[in-house]
Design an enzyme around this catalytic site. Structure first.
Site, PDB file in Angstrom:
ATOM      1  N   LYS A 135       0.843  -1.198   0.000  1.00  0.00           N
ATOM      2  CA  LYS A 135       0.000   0.000   0.000  1.00  0.00           C
ATOM      3  C   LYS A 135       0.879   1.250   0.000  1.00  0.00           C
ATOM      4  CE  LYS A 135      -0.370  -0.422   5.031  1.00  0.00           C
ATOM      5  NZ  LYS A 135      -1.195  -0.978   6.131  1.00  0.00           N
ATOM      6  N   TYR A 190      16.917  30.192   9.428  1.00  0.00           N
ATOM      7  CA  TYR A 190      15.721  30.971   9.781  1.00  0.00           C
ATOM      8  C   TYR A 190      15.606  31.180  11.277  1.00  0.00           C
ATOM      9  CZ  TYR A 190      13.682  30.649   5.107  1.00  0.00           C
ATOM     10  OH  TYR A 190      13.423  30.767   3.775  1.00  0.00           O
TER      11      TYR A 190
END
Ligand SMILES: *Cc1c(COP(=O)(O)O)cnc(C)c1O
Length: 377
Positions: free
Chosen positions: A50, A271
């Site tokens: 899956k 950042y």
């Protein structure tokens, strides 16, 4: 290995252009399948592919497993089943774990998919589809043995057992259930689920039964029944957390250095300047970020020549900054590849750094990588 299907999956990024390379070792997948099968006495072993084979390529994985004799696969969605059927041909059995949504019956039968029936409503829809088509349709009946996720409740199983017409037009090929706590062998839910599963399936047609996922295989014979359904362990995720991993690693992730620089003590990095260098430092920026599925919160490291290169500052969308001061000056250069997942830092370790599990790391891996399959004959 079928060349067409490889091309179909290979994201058209050549290694020189890609920011990172994901290497998937299909021979390791095959060896993991053999190791799992060796633990099963009489039971057969399916492959759970899956979510595009846990992010690694359902078609390539399925073909590798077929080379080992695997003939039964599980996907989650009808669409996954259709793509897989197109690629691997008419022979293997493909079960759709999440069931066939109303309206998708034609698509499912067109690709000869087996429904996993999770409720009485799904059973009557599948039975009606069979009537419309004019022949029996195959299905697994899933019962809820105690996970409370998917499958028929005990009351529904009782209703089925009392109805001689319950399986009109349906060829029941499997009775299955799923374990909630298989990765915790001492958890009392395991035995409770096994007992409940055995009680419920005794009321259903006498067909092969399936309970064990990867970790379930390691709970012993009582959990093996006639078919095991491993996913994670095939992909190298440790099915026995806390113990040594009995599986081979399957993935290696390497990211490319885009730039290196030297900064003085006191430089703000990344950042928010969440990191400030405490001394003169050598830094490298690599071409991998949270848009590639590397979680922003995952404070990990990269490795080069076996040397640990810690992240410094925040993970950006497309890049991460490493402190490479531990390496000799000039040793790491733009274009070099550092290891993100591999021998120095396992998939399960990376998951631990992110506060998640290997399953999520794999299925999050992005599509900007160059994907390289090795172990293909
Ligand atoms: C995902 C899944 C599996 C495979 O589980 P792993 O832990 O990856 O081995 C088996 N059965 C069902 C119903 C699943 O949803």
């Amino acid at each position: 290995m079928n060349k067409v299907s490889l091309e179909h999956r290979a994201v058209a990024l050549d290694p020189a252009a890609a920011g990172a390379i994901l290497t998937i070792d299909l021979e390791a997948v095959r060896e993991n399948y053999r190791r799992l099968r060796a633990r099963l006495d009489a039971a057969r072993c399916a492959g759970v592919v899956k979510a595009d084979g846990y992010g690694l390529g359902a078609v390539q994985i399925a073909q590798a497993l077929m080379a080992e004799g695997c003939d039964t696969f599980f996907v989650a969605h009808v669409g996954e089943g259709i793509s897989l059927r197109d690629a691997i041909g008419p022979k293997p059995t493909i079960y759709v774990l999440n069931g066939i949504p109303p309206g998708a019956e034609r698509d499912a039968t067109g690709s000869n998919l087996c429904a996993v029936i999770n409720s009485l409503d799904q059973l009557s829809a599948w039975s009606k589809a069979a009537r419309d088509i004019g022949h029996e349709l195959p299905a697994a009946i899933q019962v809820d043995s105690g996970m409370s996720r998917l499958g028929m409740a005990a009351s529904e199983v009782l209703a089925l057992a009392a109805d001689p017409q319950a399986f009109a037009n349906i060829e029941v090929t499997l009775v299955m259930s799923h374990l909630a706590c298989a990765d915790e062998p001492a958890h009392p839910a395991n035995k409770a689920q096994r007992i409940e599963f055995d009680r419920l399936r005794a009321m259903l047609p006498p067909v092969p039964a399936s309970l064990a996922n990867s970790s379930g295989i390691f709970l012993g014979n009582g959990f093996h029944h006639q078919l095991a359904r491993p996913g994670a362990a095939l992909y190298g995720i440790n099915p026995t957390p806390g113990l040594e991993n009995p599986m081979l690693p399957v993935v290696r992730l390497q990211a490319k250095v885009i730039q290196t620089r030297s900064v003085a003590a006191g430089a703000g990095v990344g950042y928010g300047h969440t990191a400030v260098t405490g001394r003169n430092s050598a830094l490298a920026t690599i071409s991998l970020g949270y848009a590639d599925g590397w979680r922003r919160r995952a404070a990990a490291s990269a490795y080069f020549d076996g040397v640990r290169l810690p992240f410094i500052g925040r993970v950006s969308m497309d890049s991460i900054i490493l402190d490479i001061s531990a390496l000799p000056e000039g040793r790491l250069r733009p274009g070099d590849m550092v290891e993100m997942i591999g021998p120095s830092q396992t998939l399960d370790e990376v998951a631990g750094f992110s506060g998640t599990i290997g399953y999520e790391v794999l299925t999050s891996l992005g599509h900007r990588f160059h994907r390289r399959y090795v172990g293909v004959e």
